[in-house]
Design an enzyme around this catalytic site. Sequence first.
Site, PDB file in Angstrom:
ATOM      1  N   LYS A  22      16.697  -9.718  35.093  1.00  0.00           N
ATOM      2  CA  LYS A  22      17.357  -8.558  35.695  1.00  0.00           C
ATOM      3  C   LYS A  22      18.797  -8.419  35.208  1.00  0.00           C
ATOM      4  CE  LYS A  22      19.441  -8.750  40.016  1.00  0.00           C
ATOM      5  NZ  LYS A  22      20.789  -8.214  40.001  1.00  0.00           N
ATOM      6  N   CYS A 116      24.798  -5.716  45.981  1.00  0.00           N
ATOM      7  CA  CYS A 116      24.712  -6.614  47.136  1.00  0.00           C
ATOM      8  C   CYS A 116      26.083  -6.837  47.756  1.00  0.00           C
ATOM      9  CB  CYS A 116      24.157  -7.965  46.695  1.00  0.00           C
ATOM     10  SG  CYS A 116      22.406  -7.934  46.321  1.00  0.00           S
ATOM     11  N   ARG A 121      34.208  -8.282  45.999  1.00  0.00           N
ATOM     12  CA  ARG A 121      33.789  -8.454  44.594  1.00  0.00           C
ATOM     13  C   ARG A 121      34.713  -7.605  43.719  1.00  0.00           C
ATOM     14  NH1 ARG A 121      27.306  -7.956  44.197  1.00  0.00           N
ATOM     15  NH2 ARG A 121      27.620  -9.050  42.241  1.00  0.00           N
ATOM     16  N   ARG A 397      14.808  -4.576  44.414  1.00  0.00           N
ATOM     17  CA  ARG A 397      15.826  -4.341  43.387  1.00  0.00           C
ATOM     18  C   ARG A 397      15.711  -5.355  42.256  1.00  0.00           C
ATOM     19  NH1 ARG A 397      21.112  -5.282  45.397  1.00  0.00           N
ATOM     20  NH2 ARG A 397      21.349  -5.334  43.168  1.00  0.00           N
TER      21      ARG A 397
HETATM   22  N1  EPU Z   1      35.752 -11.809  40.061  1.00  0.00           N
HETATM   23  C1  EPU Z   1      37.079 -11.437  40.215  1.00  0.00           C
HETATM   24  N2  EPU Z   1      37.552 -10.403  39.440  1.00  0.00           N
HETATM   25  C2  EPU Z   1      36.759  -9.734  38.582  1.00  0.00           C
HETATM   26  C3  EPU Z   1      35.422 -10.129  38.430  1.00  0.00           C
HETATM   27  C4  EPU Z   1      34.933 -11.171  39.198  1.00  0.00           C
HETATM   28  O1  EPU Z   1      37.830 -12.011  40.998  1.00  0.00           O
HETATM   29  O2  EPU Z   1      37.250  -8.821  37.924  1.00  0.00           O
HETATM   30  C5  EPU Z   1      35.225 -12.952  40.856  1.00  0.00           C
HETATM   31  C6  EPU Z   1      34.096 -12.550  41.770  1.00  0.00           C
HETATM   32  O3  EPU Z   1      34.560 -12.054  43.002  1.00  0.00           O
HETATM   33  C7  EPU Z   1      33.334 -13.850  41.904  1.00  0.00           C
HETATM   34  C8  EPU Z   1      33.502 -14.482  40.527  1.00  0.00           C
HETATM   35  O4  EPU Z   1      34.642 -13.863  39.948  1.00  0.00           O
HETATM   36  O5  EPU Z   1      33.956 -14.665  42.854  1.00  0.00           O
HETATM   37  C9  EPU Z   1      32.326 -14.328  39.595  1.00  0.00           C
HETATM   38  O6  EPU Z   1      31.932 -12.975  39.538  1.00  0.00           O
HETATM   39  P1  EPU Z   1      31.178 -12.330  38.294  1.00  0.00           P
HETATM   40  O7  EPU Z   1      32.034 -11.255  37.731  1.00  0.00           O
HETATM   41  O8  EPU Z   1      30.734 -13.421  37.388  1.00  0.00           O
HETATM   42  O9  EPU Z   1      29.933 -11.677  39.000  1.00  0.00           O
HETATM   43  P2  EPU Z   1      29.246 -10.319  38.619  1.00  0.00           P
HETATM   44  O10 EPU Z   1      29.319 -10.099  37.147  1.00  0.00           O
HETATM   45  O11 EPU Z   1      29.726  -9.213  39.493  1.00  0.00           O
HETATM   46  C10 EPU Z   1      26.910 -11.330  38.113  1.00  0.00           C
HETATM   47  C11 EPU Z   1      25.519 -11.122  38.616  1.00  0.00           C
HETATM   48  C12 EPU Z   1      25.373 -11.686  40.017  1.00  0.00           C
HETATM   49  C13 EPU Z   1      25.752 -13.158  39.997  1.00  0.00           C
HETATM   50  C14 EPU Z   1      27.157 -13.342  39.410  1.00  0.00           C
HETATM   51  C15 EPU Z   1      27.553 -14.786  39.238  1.00  0.00           C
HETATM   52  C16 EPU Z   1      24.909  -9.053  37.528  1.00  0.00           C
HETATM   53  C17 EPU Z   1      24.614  -7.622  37.635  1.00  0.00           C
HETATM   54  N3  EPU Z   1      25.233  -9.689  38.644  1.00  0.00           N
HETATM   55  O12 EPU Z   1      27.753 -10.622  39.014  1.00  0.00           O
HETATM   56  O13 EPU Z   1      24.008 -11.553  40.353  1.00  0.00           O
HETATM   57  O14 EPU Z   1      25.719 -13.645  41.302  1.00  0.00           O
HETATM   58  O15 EPU Z   1      27.220 -12.712  38.108  1.00  0.00           O
HETATM   59  O16 EPU Z   1      26.689 -15.430  38.392  1.00  0.00           O
HETATM   60  O17 EPU Z   1      24.834  -9.642  36.460  1.00  0.00           O
HETATM   61  C18 EPU Z   1      22.167 -11.356  41.793  1.00  0.00           C
HETATM   62  O18 EPU Z   1      21.462 -11.300  40.771  1.00  0.00           O
HETATM   63  O19 EPU Z   1      21.698 -11.487  42.958  1.00  0.00           O
HETATM   64  C19 EPU Z   1      23.612 -11.265  41.644  1.00  0.00           C
HETATM   65  C20 EPU Z   1      24.415 -11.001  42.656  1.00  0.00           C
END
Ligand code: EPU
Length: 418
Positions: A22, A116, A121, A397
């Site tokens: 996904k 979610c 975030r 989803r």
């Molecule tokens: N963060 C910041 N600033 C940013 C970006 C992230 O502070 O600009 C923080 C976040 O709040 C979090 C950490 O950095 O504490 C990591 O966040 P990341 O950006 O890696 O998460 P994401 O890209 O929004 C993806 C997956 C999530 C998964 C996370 C961590 C997608 C669409 N989503 O989210 O997947 O939990 O990486 O591996 O790729 C899921 O599949 O259920 C899901 C939530």
Amino acid sequence: MEKIMIQGGKSLKGQVDISGAKNSAVALIPAAILADSPTIIDNLPEIRDVEVYSEILQDLGADVSREPFSIQIDPTHMSNKPMPNGKIKKLRASYYLMGAMLGKFNRAAVGLPGGCNLGPRPIDQHIKGFEALGAKVSQEQGMLIVEVDRLVGNRIYLDVVSVGATINIMLAAARAEGTTYIENAAKEPEIIDVATLLNAMGAQIKGAGTDVIRITGVSRLKGCRHSIIPDRIEAGTFMILAAATAGDVRVENIIPKHLESLIAKLSEMGVDVEVSDDFVRVKGKKTPYRHIDIKTLPYPGFPTDLQQPITSLLTSAEGTSIVTDNIYHNRFKHVDELKRMGANIKVEGRSALIEGVSQLQAARVKATDLRAGAALVIAGLMAEGVTEITGVEHIDRGYQNFEAKLRDLGAQIWREQE
Ligand code: EPU
């Protein structure tokens, strides 16, 4: 509205085929718009997030055609119109449109993402990256406007290791002038998958999968054909399910290397895990497993997306397990629901303290997010009696044919109207 019903107590047995990832799919689909010709993406998971993303691209004028487990995206007639609300709010990964449209049109106007609710975030690191490439970022009526005359490569150090920011910056930088370095980049397999697609389109990206990624901009990208990597989180969910139901399941079509942290933790609990080249076989047992401690970390650490599912398994382990989520400190909405089923869990700060109980009991529970939903399905299969799970749309989803795959393994699970 639908609800999922589960008659607990059955051991899962047999083999299950894992779908495409996904979190790759929702990045590869927007990445395809950077090309000047059609791209085909295979091993596509049939999940709601993919459907919504295809509709978003169609709204932007892309020609999208679907076949089972495959999508063709022709971006030739796309426009860069603003995408304020609606479908954008339905998924988190809509933020990839910012990087992809910025890279393609030098301008993106995209509503702030949904997805979610796991607590705060922020996307400050994405914005920092776009700004470093020369873009001006402003906010208007809940929309982020990112624009630039020409994107120019730069050196970007991420203050937080972020999957989303790493991919978004790669998307924006692929066609920028000069070279971009992303330092302290995330190393998840999904990042390598996106870099592989972009390189097949003609991009020059080196170092994906390490913490420094170097992107040498190219002036144009062409369409290609790409197959998505297996979903390590779906695979992990089934491995936990096998252990939780004292079952015996071969989880097929996977890259076991992507699951090393989970394999290590299951083994530490006393679960029998056999690892082969492209499958793992998990044999559970009826006697209680040992308690363990888990800390979620960026890849290759234990994934936050398996934190909720493994918590369900730990509700019946001997003694006290401690699960700490260092990525999303508030990702504990499943805990109150598990407590309704008789689990003994206390949340303290970013940790859940789980005291094993001998038997979960069926209850009416609500999935508040995707992985909380998976955690409740696992708990439902462990419990005595018939569990009712609402909030099924969250599960749809991200898990392809979840109930059908479970039924094939012998689970008694079905849907009813609420
Ligand atoms: N963060 C910041 N600033 C940013 C970006 C992230 O502070 O600009 C923080 C976040 O709040 C979090 C950490 O950095 O504490 C990591 O966040 P990341 O950006 O890696 O998460 P994401 O890209 O929004 C993806 C997956 C999530 C998964 C996370 C961590 C997608 C669409 N989503 O989210 O997947 O939990 O990486 O591996 O790729 C899921 O599949 O259920 C899901 C939530």
